[in-house]
Design a protein around this motif. Structure first.
Motif, PDB file in Angstrom:
ATOM      1  N   PRO A  25       0.830  -1.211   0.000  1.00  0.00           N
ATOM      2  CA  PRO A  25       0.000   0.000   0.000  1.00  0.00           C
ATOM      3  C   PRO A  25       0.865   1.262   0.000  1.00  0.00           C
ATOM      4  N   GLY A  26       0.349   2.280  -0.655  1.00  0.00           N
ATOM      5  CA  GLY A  26       1.028   3.576  -0.648  1.00  0.00           C
ATOM      6  C   GLY A  26       1.847   3.866  -1.887  1.00  0.00           C
ATOM      7  N   VAL A  27       2.190   2.839  -2.662  1.00  0.00           N
ATOM      8  CA  VAL A  27       3.003   3.039  -3.863  1.00  0.00           C
ATOM      9  C   VAL A  27       2.286   2.414  -5.048  1.00  0.00           C
ATOM     10  N   LEU A  28       2.033   3.235  -6.066  1.00  0.00           N
ATOM     11  CA  LEU A  28       1.384   2.751  -7.280  1.00  0.00           C
ATOM     12  C   LEU A  28       2.407   2.595  -8.396  1.00  0.00           C
ATOM     13  N   THR A  29       2.239   1.547  -9.177  1.00  0.00           N
ATOM     14  CA  THR A  29       3.029   1.410 -10.394  1.00  0.00           C
ATOM     15  C   THR A  29       2.066   1.449 -11.570  1.00  0.00           C
ATOM     16  N   PHE A  30       2.551   1.936 -12.674  1.00  0.00           N
ATOM     17  CA  PHE A  30       1.782   1.972 -13.908  1.00  0.00           C
ATOM     18  C   PHE A  30       2.564   1.173 -14.936  1.00  0.00           C
ATOM     19  N   LYS A  31       1.869   0.195 -15.550  1.00  0.00           N
ATOM     20  CA  LYS A  31       2.524  -0.744 -16.450  1.00  0.00           C
ATOM     21  C   LYS A  31       1.831  -0.781 -17.800  1.00  0.00           C
ATOM     22  N   ILE A  32       2.599  -1.186 -18.797  1.00  0.00           N
ATOM     23  CA  ILE A  32       2.073  -1.491 -20.118  1.00  0.00           C
ATOM     24  C   ILE A  32       2.644  -2.853 -20.498  1.00  0.00           C
ATOM     25  N   GLY A  33       1.789  -3.777 -20.856  1.00  0.00           N
ATOM     26  CA  GLY A  33       2.253  -5.113 -21.223  1.00  0.00           C
ATOM     27  C   GLY A  33       3.020  -5.812 -20.121  1.00  0.00           C
ATOM     28  N   GLY A  34       2.687  -5.509 -18.871  1.00  0.00           N
ATOM     29  CA  GLY A  34       3.349  -6.138 -17.731  1.00  0.00           C
ATOM     30  C   GLY A  34       4.665  -5.498 -17.325  1.00  0.00           C
ATOM     31  N   LYS A  35       5.073  -4.427 -17.998  1.00  0.00           N
ATOM     32  CA  LYS A  35       6.342  -3.740 -17.703  1.00  0.00           C
ATOM     33  C   LYS A  35       6.065  -2.348 -17.151  1.00  0.00           C
ATOM     34  N   MET A  36       6.777  -1.978 -16.091  1.00  0.00           N
ATOM     35  CA  MET A  36       6.580  -0.677 -15.458  1.00  0.00           C
ATOM     36  C   MET A  36       7.142   0.458 -16.299  1.00  0.00           C
ATOM     37  N   PHE A  37       6.376   1.547 -16.343  1.00  0.00           N
ATOM     38  CA  PHE A  37       6.902   2.771 -16.941  1.00  0.00           C
ATOM     39  C   PHE A  37       6.868   3.937 -15.955  1.00  0.00           C
ATOM     40  N   LEU A 102       8.788   4.434 -24.529  1.00  0.00           N
ATOM     41  CA  LEU A 102      10.019   3.650 -24.408  1.00  0.00           C
ATOM     42  C   LEU A 102       9.712   2.205 -24.007  1.00  0.00           C
ATOM     43  N   VAL A 103       8.878   2.037 -23.008  1.00  0.00           N
ATOM     44  CA  VAL A 103       8.535   0.693 -22.534  1.00  0.00           C
ATOM     45  C   VAL A 103       7.684  -0.037 -23.570  1.00  0.00           C
ATOM     46  N   ARG A 104       6.711   0.642 -24.145  1.00  0.00           N
ATOM     47  CA  ARG A 104       5.859   0.003 -25.147  1.00  0.00           C
ATOM     48  C   ARG A 104       6.682  -0.474 -26.345  1.00  0.00           C
ATOM     49  N   LYS A 106       9.645  -1.564 -26.456  1.00  0.00           N
ATOM     50  CA  LYS A 106      10.508  -2.704 -26.140  1.00  0.00           C
ATOM     51  C   LYS A 106       9.738  -3.991 -25.829  1.00  0.00           C
ATOM     52  N   LEU A 107       8.418  -3.929 -25.882  1.00  0.00           N
ATOM     53  CA  LEU A 107       7.626  -5.133 -25.648  1.00  0.00           C
ATOM     54  C   LEU A 107       7.775  -6.099 -26.827  1.00  0.00           C
ATOM     55  N   THR A 108       7.560  -7.368 -26.560  1.00  0.00           N
ATOM     56  CA  THR A 108       7.644  -8.364 -27.627  1.00  0.00           C
ATOM     57  C   THR A 108       6.504  -8.165 -28.620  1.00  0.00           C
ATOM     58  N   LYS A 109       6.673  -8.699 -29.813  1.00  0.00           N
ATOM     59  CA  LYS A 109       5.626  -8.598 -30.836  1.00  0.00           C
ATOM     60  C   LYS A 109       4.330  -9.244 -30.356  1.00  0.00           C
ATOM     61  N   ALA A 110       4.466 -10.351 -29.657  1.00  0.00           N
ATOM     62  CA  ALA A 110       3.279 -11.050 -29.159  1.00  0.00           C
ATOM     63  C   ALA A 110       2.502 -10.183 -28.174  1.00  0.00           C
ATOM     64  N   VAL A 111       3.194  -9.516 -27.275  1.00  0.00           N
ATOM     65  CA  VAL A 111       2.523  -8.641 -26.309  1.00  0.00           C
ATOM     66  C   VAL A 111       1.945  -7.424 -27.013  1.00  0.00           C
ATOM     67  N   LYS A 112       2.705  -6.840 -27.928  1.00  0.00           N
ATOM     68  CA  LYS A 112       2.213  -5.661 -28.678  1.00  0.00           C
ATOM     69  C   LYS A 112       0.928  -5.985 -29.429  1.00  0.00           C
ATOM     70  N   ALA A 113       0.827  -7.207 -29.925  1.00  0.00           N
ATOM     71  CA  ALA A 113      -0.360  -7.612 -30.691  1.00  0.00           C
ATOM     72  C   ALA A 113      -1.621  -7.613 -29.833  1.00  0.00           C
ATOM     73  N   THR A 114      -1.471  -7.723 -28.515  1.00  0.00           N
ATOM     74  CA  THR A 114      -2.629  -7.733 -27.620  1.00  0.00           C
ATOM     75  C   THR A 114      -3.059  -6.329 -27.202  1.00  0.00           C
ATOM     76  N   LEU A 115      -2.247  -5.328 -27.525  1.00  0.00           N
ATOM     77  CA  LEU A 115      -2.523  -3.953 -27.099  1.00  0.00           C
ATOM     78  C   LEU A 115      -3.327  -3.201 -28.144  1.00  0.00           C
ATOM     79  N   PRO A 116      -4.104  -2.213 -27.712  1.00  0.00           N
ATOM     80  CA  PRO A 116      -4.830  -1.401 -28.693  1.00  0.00           C
ATOM     81  C   PRO A 116      -3.840  -0.533 -29.475  1.00  0.00           C
ATOM     82  N   PRO A 117      -4.162  -0.201 -30.727  1.00  0.00           N
ATOM     83  CA  PRO A 117      -3.252   0.651 -31.500  1.00  0.00           C
ATOM     84  C   PRO A 117      -3.169   2.044 -30.899  1.00  0.00           C
ATOM     85  N   LEU A 118      -2.073   2.697 -31.157  1.00  0.00           N
ATOM     86  CA  LEU A 118      -1.894   4.064 -30.648  1.00  0.00           C
ATOM     87  C   LEU A 118      -2.674   5.067 -31.462  1.00  0.00           C
TER      88      LEU A 118
END
Length: 118
Positions: A25-37, A102-104, A106-118
């Motif tokens: 508790p007290g610390v939030l992380t924000f992630k994309i594709g399971g990786k913190m940014f 930067l984090v997005r 560096k994600l793998t192609k497989a993970v990127k394929a699950t994300l919505p387009p920018l």
């Protein structure tokens, strides 16, 4: 500097961003594709730790007193931003975008394929 609520809103608004509390508790992380940014306190004084390119990290630390090596993170790849009137909100927003992109990128192609387009 942006308020803590503004920081939380801007970080959470990134496409496919996930907000978690893996450090307890007290610390939030924000992630994309399971990786913190970004890491941000849940309450209290607004501060922000962001993933950055090592070259940009050095430049930003030289330019702004409010930017220091990342707190409890790899000092080369992370910066911490504390409240400071000399640091424009637009610069903080630019750094948030940089961390996310930067984090997005560096994600793998497989993970990127699950994300919505920018």
């Amino acid at each position: 500097m942006l308020s803590l609520a503004d920081l939380h809103a801007r970080l959470a608004a990134k496409p496919a961003a996930v907000r978690e509390s893996p450090f307890g508790p007290g610390v939030l992380t924000f992630k994309i594709g399971g990786k913190m940014f970004a890491i941000c306190p849940e309450t209290g004084e607004a501060s922000l730790t962001l993933k950055v390119d090592p070259f940009l990290s050095e430049l930003m630390r030289e330019q702004y007193r409010a930017i220091t090596p990342g707190y409890h993170t790899d000092k080369r790849h992370w910066i911490t931003i504390r409240q400071d009137a000399d640091l424009p909100d637009a610069e903080i927003e630019r750094l948030i975008d940089h961390a996310y992109d930067l984090v997005r990128a560096k994600l793998t192609k497989a993970v990127k394929a699950t994300l919505p387009p920018l």
